[in-house]
Design a protein around this motif. Structure first.
Motif, PDB file in Angstrom:
ATOM      1  N   GLY A 130       0.902  -1.319   0.151  1.00 16.10           N
ATOM      2  CA  GLY A 130      -0.174   0.158   0.498  1.00 16.10           C
ATOM      3  C   GLY A 130       0.668   1.505   0.107  1.00 16.10           C
ATOM      4  O   GLY A 130       0.395   2.121  -0.001  1.00 16.10           O
ATOM      5  N   GLU A 165      -6.040   5.656   2.745  1.00 14.87           N
ATOM      6  CA  GLU A 165      -6.084   4.827   3.757  1.00 14.87           C
ATOM      7  C   GLU A 165      -5.806   3.563   3.935  1.00 14.87           C
ATOM      8  O   GLU A 165      -5.278   2.802   5.010  1.00 14.87           O
ATOM      9  N   CYS A 166      -4.948   3.575   2.846  1.00 15.13           N
ATOM     10  CA  CYS A 166      -4.625   1.876   2.007  1.00 15.13           C
ATOM     11  C   CYS A 166      -2.581   2.092   3.412  1.00 15.13           C
ATOM     12  O   CYS A 166      -1.976   0.897   3.422  1.00 15.13           O
ATOM     13  N   GLU A 167      -2.389   3.437   3.278  1.00 16.38           N
ATOM     14  CA  GLU A 167      -1.219   3.825   4.234  1.00 16.38           C
ATOM     15  C   GLU A 167      -1.592   3.836   5.800  1.00 16.38           C
ATOM     16  O   GLU A 167      -0.028   3.205   6.344  1.00 16.38           O
TER      17      GLU A 167
END
Length: 338
Positions: free
Chosen positions: A25, A48-50
């Motif tokens: 991510g 959000e993915c981080e």
């Protein structure tokens, strides 16, 4: 890694070491760092993915700057804090950016020194080798020992058929060796290896073709193919594979090209020496079997004489070759008229 009192050091935490960045991510970070740009701000404002991995360790804010060596992203340096009440100031960011620049300059200087040593070591390897096999083996050992080169192989081109054969290899997956130990003309693999230009293929940026996809399955991220020319013709191809690089910096590419030239010049010399030995062998064979007396005189001695020449003068060949100059002048040369 430096940590404040009471904060656990994460240097050996597998979650922060040797993980696929894009797949985890953090592709945005890779793109930013690769272009020399920083990542900083509150974790809750990141995509959000981080966030999950950072939130797992209670990181509330961070600032990270890329370390660029020779214009290529080498690493990163950064701060992270567990409170949103401690914002990063402009001074903090400037200090971090300056530190990254200083580290990048030091790394670049170190890499240049290592590249010069690599070129020297290859030159020494070649000087110590007397056959193509020895030369390729020595060069392979030296190249495979360089940082970020996790596997290597050298293909030699058969002059008559243009078939490429993997002469030596190190660290290359057995499945890949099986697929590409012999590369026939007219195949995709042959066209890939014989373009005559240096090529680097990022295995993660696009779906690689089947032979290279095997490398990706084994964790390799970059495949580099370097042509070796001897007397203007493609004589060999050096294949280098990395698990840590997506691209190689220009300075490293230039160094590899120089090494390719070194290897090509040496191959040309070995082939020329082999051609001379072959020619001498043919001459010797013809001369030894000739019914005409043939001898080669150099300085004050015979260096070659066939049986026919020895019989004419009533000597054995060995006696002629070891004859002292005075005896030769009196019994042999005085009878020869040019």
């Amino acid at each position: 890694q430096w940590t404040a009192p009471g904060t656990e050091n994460q240097l050996k935490n597998p979650n922060f070491n040797e993980f696929p960045q894009r797949a985890s991510g953090y592709g945005r970070w890779v793109d930013l760092f690769s272009s020399g740009r920083a990542v900083y701000g509150l974790v809750r404002e990141l995509p959000e993915c981080e966030r999950p991995l950072l939130e797992q360790f209670d990181i509330k804010a961070l600032a990270a700057f890329p370390i660029m060596a020779g214009g290529v992203w080498w690493g990163a340096i950064g701060y992270d804090v567990d409170s949103e009440n401690r914002p990063f100031t402009a001074t903090d960011l400037d200090s971090l950016a300056t530190t990254a620049e200083v580290l990048g300059a030091a790394v670049n200087r170190q890499q240049m020194e290592r590249l010069l040593r690599l070129q020297r070591d290859v030159a020494l390897d070649l000087a110590a080798s007397s056959t193509v096999g020895d030369a390729m083996g020595m060069v392979l050992d030296t190249m495979a020992g360089f940082d970020s080169v996790d596997a290597a192989g050298i293909y030699v081109v058969e002059e008559a058929t243009e078939v490429l054969r993997l002469m030596v290899h190190q660290g290359v997956p057995a499945e890949f060796v099986k697929l590409l130990s012999v590369v026939e003309p007219g195949t995709f693999e042959h066209s890939l290896l014989t373009t005559g230009m240096s090529r680097q293929i990022s295995l993660q940026s696009a779906a690689p073709p089947p032979p290279l996809s095997v490398l990706l399955e084994y964790g390799f991220t970059l495949a580099v193919f370097l042509p070796v020319r001897a007397e203007g013709r493609l004589a060999a191809v050096m294949a280098l594979h990395s698990k840590s690089l997506d691209t190689i910096p220009k300075v490293l590419q230039d160094s590899f090209d120089i090494i390719g030239s070194q290897v090509g010049d040496h191959l040309a010399r070995l082939r020329a020496e082999d051609a001379v030995r072959t020619s001498e062998g043919k001459f010797r064979s013809l001369a030894e079997q000739s019914i005409i007396g043939i001898a080669v005189f150099r300085d004050t001695r015979f260096v070659f004489a066939n049986e026919a020449f020895a019989r004419i003068f009533g000597y054995e060949v060995e006696t002629l070759l070891s004859m002292e100059p005075e005896v030769m002048q009196r019994h042999i040369l005085s009878l020869i008229h040019i």
